[in-house]
Design an enzyme around this catalytic site. Sequence first.
Site, PDB file in Angstrom:
ATOM      1  N   ASN A  85      -3.880   5.274  -1.963  1.00  0.00           N
ATOM      2  CA  ASN A  85      -5.079   4.773  -1.287  1.00  0.00           C
ATOM      3  C   ASN A  85      -5.202   5.293   0.137  1.00  0.00           C
ATOM      4  O   ASN A  85      -5.675   4.594   1.032  1.00  0.00           O
ATOM      5  CB  ASN A  85      -5.115   3.241  -1.328  1.00  0.00           C
ATOM      6  N   HIS A  91       1.509  -8.923  -1.789  1.00  0.00           N
ATOM      7  CA  HIS A  91       1.301  -7.476  -1.910  1.00  0.00           C
ATOM      8  C   HIS A  91       1.127  -6.900  -0.499  1.00  0.00           C
ATOM      9  O   HIS A  91       0.065  -6.996   0.101  1.00  0.00           O
ATOM     10  CB  HIS A  91       0.059  -7.194  -2.749  1.00  0.00           C
ATOM     11  N   TYR A 126      -3.137  -1.439   0.723  1.00  0.00           N
ATOM     12  CA  TYR A 126      -4.048  -2.582   0.745  1.00  0.00           C
ATOM     13  C   TYR A 126      -3.973  -3.290   2.100  1.00  0.00           C
ATOM     14  O   TYR A 126      -3.336  -2.805   3.025  1.00  0.00           O
ATOM     15  CB  TYR A 126      -3.756  -3.497  -0.447  1.00  0.00           C
ATOM     16  N   ASN A 185       1.029  -0.136  -0.926  1.00  0.00           N
ATOM     17  CA  ASN A 185       0.032   0.699  -1.596  1.00  0.00           C
ATOM     18  C   ASN A 185      -1.318   0.806  -0.896  1.00  0.00           C
ATOM     19  O   ASN A 185      -2.350   1.002  -1.532  1.00  0.00           O
ATOM     20  CB  ASN A 185      -0.168   0.219  -3.041  1.00  0.00           C
ATOM     21  N   THR A 235      -2.091  -3.484 -12.787  1.00  0.00           N
ATOM     22  CA  THR A 235      -3.509  -3.807 -12.915  1.00  0.00           C
ATOM     23  C   THR A 235      -4.020  -3.346 -14.271  1.00  0.00           C
ATOM     24  O   THR A 235      -3.853  -2.181 -14.644  1.00  0.00           O
ATOM     25  CB  THR A 235      -4.309  -3.132 -11.790  1.00  0.00           C
TER      26      THR A 235
END
Length: 371
Positions: A240, A180, A185, A183, A25
Amino acid sequence: MTSLFDPIQAGDLHLANRIAMAPLTRNRSPQAVPRNITATYYAQRASAGLLITEGTAISAQGQGYSDVPGLYGSDQLDGWKKVTQAVHARGGKIVTQLWHVGRVSHSLLQPGRAAPVAPSAVQANAKTYVVDPETGRGEFMHTCTPRALTAEELPDIVHTYAAAARNAVRSAGFDGVEIHGANGYLLDQFLKDGANRRTDDYGGGIARRARLMLEVTRAVADAIGGGRVGLRLSPVTPANDIHDSNPQPLFEHLARQLAPLSLAYIHVIEGATGGPREVEGRPFDYAAFKAAYRDAGGRGAWMVNNGYDRDMALQAVASGHADMVAFGRAFISNPDLVERLRRNAPLNEWDRPTFYGGGEKGYIDYPAMAD
């Protein structure tokens, strides 16, 4: 003996070497539209066997950070088309990472300033990057408390992933996509019991928590062909504020279910994303995870990531631990990383303050080696 620099067939993707550029990112796409410098950035790194783009939102709801790109508007797709054309002109292969952040967002980034969505109304103890629309300054802010998605909303989430994959390949010219699923999400939130407190068919036992990720992966594979699809997973990362109480059987179940889908590759983050390769209190047997996939008939390339240097990468491929190795931050500061690794040449140092947001500095101005 197989080398890191040998070509590989990953599903439908014929790759010149076994080095991938991991998704990174960079927050340089205002209005979620990739710019001309984005095309330059990826084209500079086209010698990688496979370029995986930064996380790219499948919908406005899926956005969790300011100035990250999307795949749901015509301007966004036109911007990405310039990127893929530039990469292909250099002989490279590029896939885009399909991203829905779920609860890792802020209401300032959501349509109508609504609450972010998640499997359950459990706030992540995490921060996200938000640019103040009045000052234009970016800062990291705590995520907002999400609302739980209803079961009736989930088919549309699945459909949106598939539509984004079709847009990526047919309109933007990508060679494929990476889902994805890592992580912390959205898909990872459904998968892991630290974020998923549901009691319906998408929560509770392992099979139910894995259901949304598998539905999404099947739908994307149906949309563009499994041989153009990769999936990124992170069994034990705390990124996260995500965790699972018993990840080994969870991920081995997932591996067995993924095996029949004929995916191009499985991309595994070993340890804590961007951190230690061994996470205290979270042991995990990556060899058993891979064996579960192979024993069930999975033939996709096995890609590993996190903290690999040249020697580790060479050994991982030569030993059969992995088929490919993905490098992240080293690609930020070394557009010619493949050649540097081949020659065992020194690497440029990266400029951390320019990682997120900004323009050309720290993005397209890192030097390649002199010929």
